[in-house]
Design a protein around this motif. Structure first.
Motif, PDB file in Angstrom:
ATOM      1  N   HIS A   9    -128.945  -4.640  12.355  1.00  0.00           N
ATOM      2  CA  HIS A   9    -130.144  -4.203  11.640  1.00  0.00           C
ATOM      3  C   HIS A   9    -130.346  -4.999  10.361  1.00  0.00           C
ATOM      4  N   ALA A  11    -131.739  -4.082   6.564  1.00  0.00           N
ATOM      5  CA  ALA A  11    -131.992  -2.888   5.763  1.00  0.00           C
ATOM      6  C   ALA A  11    -132.942  -3.194   4.620  1.00  0.00           C
ATOM      7  N   GLU A  56    -133.656  -0.798   9.140  1.00  0.00           N
ATOM      8  CA  GLU A  56    -133.103   0.395   8.495  1.00  0.00           C
ATOM      9  C   GLU A  56    -133.803   0.572   7.150  1.00  0.00           C
ATOM     10  N   HIS A  80    -129.896  -5.552   2.760  1.00  0.00           N
ATOM     11  CA  HIS A  80    -128.782  -6.232   3.431  1.00  0.00           C
ATOM     12  C   HIS A  80    -129.108  -6.541   4.881  1.00  0.00           C
ATOM     13  N   GLU A 130    -123.538  -6.679   5.759  1.00  0.00           N
ATOM     14  CA  GLU A 130    -122.754  -5.555   6.251  1.00  0.00           C
ATOM     15  C   GLU A 130    -122.163  -5.942   7.611  1.00  0.00           C
TER      16      GLU A 130
HETATM   17 CO    CO Z   1    -126.934  -0.961   6.981  1.00  0.00          CO
END
Ligand code: CO
Length: 138
Positions: A9, A11, A56, A80, A130
């Motif tokens: 994802h 974010a 996200e 991120h 991440e």
């Molecule tokens: Co995340």
């Protein structure tokens, strides 16, 4: 062995998840799912699935969330990028051995029973990364 499998994802930091979600719902026609509070990170998250990846939206869940500082300094925007890995603990060790600066030297709980660890942006041209390991099927 494949180290980083895919982008899980991207974010986006927002002040209000439901407000920000309107663009994705109304303009893109996507549906919001998986809204939950991630206690370990003092954030509230929700996801829009797009193909194999997701967007996200992440908002502070408490005033002292680390995300509050980010929003105050930079305003809403990309926060991120998340790479999916098989085994986050192994990857953290490998990243440290290869000289990456990690925010987390050990995995911590992420959204949806994932295990996550963050790479410091100074190792990756200013982008917070991440690493996430999905829960194993039972
Ligand atoms: Co995340």
């Amino acid at each position: 062995m494949l180290m980083v499998k895919k982008i899980n994802h991207i974010a986006i930091a927002v002040n209000n998840l439901e407000e920000a979600a309107k663009f994705y719902q109304t303009i893109l026609g996507l549906s919001l799912s998986g809204v939950e509070v991630v206690t370990a990170q003092k954030t509230r998250v929700g996801f829009f699935k797009i193909g194999e990846s997701s967007i996200e939206l992440v908002q502070p869940a408490e005033p002292d969330s680390p995300l509050t500082k980010f929003l105050e300094a930079k305003g809403p925007g990309i926060h991120h990028i998340c790479f999916e890995v098989d085994d986050v603990e192994t990857e953290v060790k490998a990243f440290l051995e290869k000289g990456a600066t990690m925010v987390d030297r050990k995995p911590r709980p992420g959204a949806h029973d994932t295990k996550v660890a963050f790479v410091h942006p100074k190792s990756s041209s200013g982008v917070l990364i991440e690493l996430c390991e999905l829960p194993k099927e039972h």
